[in-house]
Design an enzyme around this catalytic site. Structure first.
Site, PDB file in Angstrom:
ATOM      1  N   CYS A  22     -56.532  58.531   8.910  1.00  0.00           N
ATOM      2  CA  CYS A  22     -55.153  58.207   8.589  1.00  0.00           C
ATOM      3  C   CYS A  22     -54.912  56.727   8.883  1.00  0.00           C
ATOM      4  CB  CYS A  22     -54.216  59.041   9.446  1.00  0.00           C
ATOM      5  SG  CYS A  22     -54.523  60.793   9.278  1.00  0.00           S
ATOM      6  N   ARG A  47     -56.803  53.055   1.642  1.00  0.00           N
ATOM      7  CA  ARG A  47     -57.634  54.062   2.306  1.00  0.00           C
ATOM      8  C   ARG A  47     -57.419  55.448   1.710  1.00  0.00           C
ATOM      9  NH1 ARG A  47     -58.137  52.518   8.134  1.00  0.00           N
ATOM     10  NH2 ARG A  47     -58.036  54.711   8.595  1.00  0.00           N
ATOM     11  N   TRP A  93     -54.045  61.156   5.621  1.00  0.00           N
ATOM     12  CA  TRP A  93     -54.997  61.624   4.599  1.00  0.00           C
ATOM     13  C   TRP A  93     -55.611  62.884   5.156  1.00  0.00           C
ATOM     14  CZ3 TRP A  93     -60.107  62.623   3.161  1.00  0.00           C
ATOM     15  CH2 TRP A  93     -60.343  62.613   1.781  1.00  0.00           C
ATOM     16  N   ASN A 119     -54.576  59.767  14.496  1.00  0.00           N
ATOM     17  CA  ASN A 119     -55.683  59.739  13.552  1.00  0.00           C
ATOM     18  C   ASN A 119     -56.853  60.398  14.250  1.00  0.00           C
ATOM     19  OD1 ASN A 119     -57.695  59.101  11.735  1.00  0.00           O
ATOM     20  ND2 ASN A 119     -57.799  56.939  12.305  1.00  0.00           N
ATOM     21  N   GLY A 120     -57.429  61.432  13.660  1.00  0.00           N
ATOM     22  CA  GLY A 120     -58.582  62.060  14.284  1.00  0.00           C
ATOM     23  C   GLY A 120     -58.438  63.559  14.375  1.00  0.00           C
ATOM     24  N   GLU A 497     -81.249  61.747  -6.302  1.00  0.00           N
ATOM     25  CA  GLU A 497     -80.028  61.028  -5.927  1.00  0.00           C
ATOM     26  C   GLU A 497     -80.301  59.522  -5.860  1.00  0.00           C
ATOM     27  OE1 GLU A 497     -77.087  61.511  -5.987  1.00  0.00           O
ATOM     28  OE2 GLU A 497     -76.100  60.177  -4.572  1.00  0.00           O
ATOM     29  N   LYS A 501     -78.350  56.531  -7.977  1.00  0.00           N
ATOM     30  CA  LYS A 501     -77.674  55.372  -7.346  1.00  0.00           C
ATOM     31  C   LYS A 501     -78.101  54.088  -8.036  1.00  0.00           C
ATOM     32  CE  LYS A 501     -75.683  57.612  -5.901  1.00  0.00           C
ATOM     33  NZ  LYS A 501     -74.380  58.202  -5.720  1.00  0.00           N
ATOM     34  N   GLU A 504     -76.830  53.817 -11.716  1.00  0.00           N
ATOM     35  CA  GLU A 504     -75.374  53.731 -11.802  1.00  0.00           C
ATOM     36  C   GLU A 504     -74.848  52.319 -11.520  1.00  0.00           C
ATOM     37  OE1 GLU A 504     -73.805  56.565  -9.033  1.00  0.00           O
ATOM     38  OE2 GLU A 504     -71.785  56.455  -9.822  1.00  0.00           O
ATOM     39  N   HIS A 520     -98.175  65.030 -15.867  1.00  0.00           N
ATOM     40  CA  HIS A 520     -97.944  65.850 -17.059  1.00  0.00           C
ATOM     41  C   HIS A 520     -97.219  65.071 -18.151  1.00  0.00           C
ATOM     42  CE1 HIS A 520     -99.607  69.322 -15.091  1.00  0.00           C
ATOM     43  NE2 HIS A 520     -98.860  69.034 -14.023  1.00  0.00           N
ATOM     44  N   LYS A 620     -64.291  57.144 -11.067  1.00  0.00           N
ATOM     45  CA  LYS A 620     -64.462  57.865  -9.799  1.00  0.00           C
ATOM     46  C   LYS A 620     -64.244  59.371 -10.003  1.00  0.00           C
ATOM     47  CE  LYS A 620     -65.330  58.172  -5.444  1.00  0.00           C
ATOM     48  NZ  LYS A 620     -66.771  58.129  -5.131  1.00  0.00           N
TER      49      LYS A 620
HETATM   50  C1  AGP Z   1     -71.987  59.577  -8.106  1.00  0.00           C
HETATM   51  O1  AGP Z   1     -72.320  58.346  -7.593  1.00  0.00           O
HETATM   52  C2  AGP Z   1     -71.211  59.567  -9.321  1.00  0.00           C
HETATM   53  N1  AGP Z   1     -70.109  58.714  -9.283  1.00  0.00           N
HETATM   54  C3  AGP Z   1     -71.006  60.884 -10.047  1.00  0.00           C
HETATM   55  O2  AGP Z   1     -72.254  61.388 -10.358  1.00  0.00           O
HETATM   56  C4  AGP Z   1     -70.184  61.979  -9.333  1.00  0.00           C
HETATM   57  O3  AGP Z   1     -70.926  62.493  -8.275  1.00  0.00           O
HETATM   58  C5  AGP Z   1     -69.847  63.083 -10.355  1.00  0.00           C
HETATM   59  O4  AGP Z   1     -69.031  62.540 -11.350  1.00  0.00           O
HETATM   60  C6  AGP Z   1     -69.194  64.280  -9.732  1.00  0.00           C
HETATM   61  O5  AGP Z   1     -67.980  63.937  -9.134  1.00  0.00           O
HETATM   62  P1  AGP Z   1     -67.280  64.898  -8.116  1.00  0.00           P
HETATM   63  O6  AGP Z   1     -68.187  65.063  -6.947  1.00  0.00           O
HETATM   64  O7  AGP Z   1     -66.002  64.231  -7.791  1.00  0.00           O
HETATM   65  O8  AGP Z   1     -67.085  66.219  -8.824  1.00  0.00           O
END
Ligand code: AGP
Length: 625
Positions: A22, A47, A93, A119-120, A497, A501, A504, A520, A620
């Site tokens: 928060c 935040r 939050w 906060n916490g 993953e 990263k 992306e 393969h 996002k």
């Molecule tokens: C991850 O770095 C991405 N921005 C993306 O793959 C994300 O994880 C995906 O769009 C799913 O989003 P969510 O976890 O909010 O459902």
């Protein structure tokens, strides 16, 4: 299993209400407090928050105004003519618990003469609340925070500082709180116990905030409170006392950061800030979820005896990074609990007429809780009559409201499009779930994974503190048109993953493969200089991964190995570069392996001058199909 789970919501008394990450501000001085409080809260908006409130100290009592939703909702209702020179403000939050007016801070005592913000997490709030209610205190919210003003009220007759010290002695958990009292209208008291709190020294008054960002237009002279310390802040000065109650002599530091830098905690990008926050996020995520006996407590699932035994299958659904978390969880669940797991990408699940057999629990994983495909998949599973649980980071998100039960990741707001701390906290929550299922499905004695999960925050913090220089590897990857990631078992899941990263935020083509799968087909793409990131955290699988690395080396591929310190020797003769992570139990080592993979992507993206926090073409929250 019949759909017997109650909807997550305010009517469910079993869920633990927790607020953290928060925003906190406070002021005592010569000017009216309200303008600073509102501006400070506005500066903390980045935040993320779901409600806001202020308290102003007046001789007849404490004026409190609070509102769910945006800060503008509070601004619309607050009485701006109040001249009080002392006050506190808060943006909440919620990571667990509904964002309502009643749950918004500040909270007050019975007489309305003490107000507090926090906060916490107060871990022992249930016991404290029961004790206080027994002695006649009346509560009006569901939060853990509200025990604070009532504890302060219980110390009536003593100074506010003494009362704060008393409260500090009673509270357990990680928290920071500010409190004001109409009985001492010139002071704000502050207590810090693991959550951040900064004092700002001004010419015409003194300030408090959870984050330097809020203070910068007013002062650059700050003092950071240490754990266990209590401060009494007035317009005349600041007195800090340590855990033993002794006065602390602290000199102020001058802060050079720009406001923009400060909003990122001094880091150049939110992504780096969020990478560095992971150990704290992990600690928050685990807090209160492991009993003294090492057993997992997933209170939020509201489980009744026999519920977990009746889970015969798990269907995991997610997108992107969350999907990768599910792939790791699949291995944990199947190996530890021997419960069969299917993992589907949400955009596929919703159209593939899935076969869900009786006894299946559907678990949707999503940072934002707003991903359209994940929500559609959840609707489908619910319509089919299956219990649906969610693992999400955002309280009050559509996903949280739609499912039968929610496990929050408690990572705090994740601003960078590129998910980091949300991913690793998803892993921890799913590991807890796997362990809880293992307890009932495989009751035979086994070595517990719990102490190893608990040691991750310290190991991760130590590793990040040293922040290994990935130097030559960064340059090699940044110059490559294509990069491959390989791993076996859990390491394949984390390799997936890692490649996402890189792709992306650097815009470099990357792919991940199970290490044994290269031969393969993809081996045809390995030629001199092609970077291959090999994740190898398992001693048992090491000989196999070594063979796969040799196949790469034989074609001239350049290998960057991510290995635990304990296995580093295995790579000395093989890899072009080695990044070591702390040695830990193999079951959780890939969580630590995520750190260098995130930093590699980050360093490459910054070397290429990419827009790290807002990569092109991406959002996002993916709220469209
Ligand atoms: C991850 O770095 C991405 N921005 C993306 O793959 C994300 O994880 C995906 O769009 C799913 O989003 P969510 O976890 O909010 O459902």
């Amino acid at each position: 299993m019949p759909p017997q789970y109650r909807q997550a919501g305010p009517d469910n008394p079993s869920r633990k209400v927790i607020t953290h990450v928060c925003g906190i501000v406070g002021y005592a001085g010569a000017h009216p407090a309200l303008p600073f409080l509102l501006e400070g809260l506005e500066r903390l908006e980045y935040r993320g928050y779901d409600s806001a409130g202020v308290a102003l100290v007046e001789s007849e009592g404490v004026y409190v105004e609070k509102a769910a939703g945006r800060l503008s909702s509070l601004v619309a209702v607050v009485d701006k003519s109040r001249p009080a020179h002392v006050g506190i403000g808060h943006t909440r939050w919620a990571t667990h618990g509904p964002p309502t007016d009643d749950n918004a801070h500040p909270h007050t005592d019975c007489a309305g003469r003490v107000a507090a913000i926090h906060n916490g997490i107060i871990e022992n709030y249930r016991e404290l609340r029961a004790e206080l209610e027994k002695s006649g205190h009346v509560f009006s919210s569901e939060t853990d925070t509200e025990v604070i003003p009532h504890l302060l009220e219980a110390g009536e007759g003593h100074s506010l500082g003494e009362r704060a010290l008393y409260a500090r002695g009673r509270l357990e958990g990680a928290y920071a709180f500010l409190a004001v009292s109409a009985d001492e209208p010139d002071a704000v008291v502050a207590v810090r116990q693991a959550s951040p709190l900064v004092l700002g020294l001004g010419d015409t008054g003194n300030y408090l905030a959870s984050d330097i960002t809020a203070l910068l237009p007013y002062t650059r002279e700050v003092m950071i409170l240490d754990n266990g310390e209590m401060a009494v802040v007035t317009g005349r000065g600041v007195e800090i006392r340590d855990a033993a109650g002794l006065v602390v002599d602290r000199t102020a530091s001058h802060i050079e950061w720009t406001t923009e830098e400060a909003s990122r905690g001094g880091y150049p990008h939110f992504m780096l800030k969020e990478i560095m926050e992971q150990p704290d996020a992990w600690a928050d995520c685990l807090r209160g979820r492991i009993g003294a006996d090492g057993a997992v407590i997933l209170e939020e699932l509201g489980l009744r005896p026999g519920d977990l035994e009746r889970v015969l299958r798990v269907q995991l659904i997610a997108a992107g990074t969350a999907y990768h978390a599910c792939l790791m969880a699949q291995r944990w669940l199947e190996e530890w609990a021997r419960v069969p797991v299917r993992v589907d990408v949400a955009s596929e699940f919703r159209y593939q007429h899935p076969i869900l057999s009786p006894g299946t629990v559907v678990v949707a994983v999503s940072q934002s809780g707003e991903t359209a495909d994940t929500l559609a998949s959840v609707a489908l599973a619910k319509d089919a009559g299956f219990p649906v649980w969610a693992v999400t980071n955002v309280v009050g998100s559509t996903l949280a409201r739609e499912v039968h039960r929610v496990l929050y990741t408690r990572a705090g707001p994740e601003v960078s499009v590129c998910s980091t701390k949300a991913y690793t906290t998803q892993l921890l929550v799913l590991a807890l779930l796997a362990d809880a299922l293992a307890d009932v499905h495989r009751p035979e004695p086994r070595s517990s994974v719990i102490p190893h999960l608990q040691s991750l925050p310290a190991l991760g913090a130590a590793w990040l503190r040293e922040r290994r220089d990935l130097g030559a590897s960064v340059a090699r990857v940044a110059a490559a048109p294509s990069v491959f990631y390989i791993g076996r078992g859990l390491d394949y899941a984390v390799a997936l993953e890692g490649q996402l990263k890189l792709k992306e935020i650097s815009y470099i083509h990357a792919e991940a493969y199970p290490a044994g799968e290269l031969k393969h087909g993809t081996l045809a793409l390995i030629e001199p200089g092609v970077p291959v990131v090999a994740v190898a955290t398992s001693a048992a699988l090491m000989p196999k991964v070594r063979s796969n690395i040799m196949e790469v080396r034989a074609r001239g591929g350049s290998v960057l190995a991510v290995v635990p310190e304990s296995l580093a020797d295995e790579m000395q003769d093989l890899a072009d570069a080695i990044i070591t992570i702390p040695a830990t139990d193999e079951r959780v080592a890939p969580v630590l392996a995520a750190l260098p993979l995130q930093l590699l992507a980050y360093d490459v993206a910054t070397a290429l001058d990419r827009d790290v926090d807002k990569p092109r073409n991406l959002a996002k929250s993916v709220t469209v199909e």
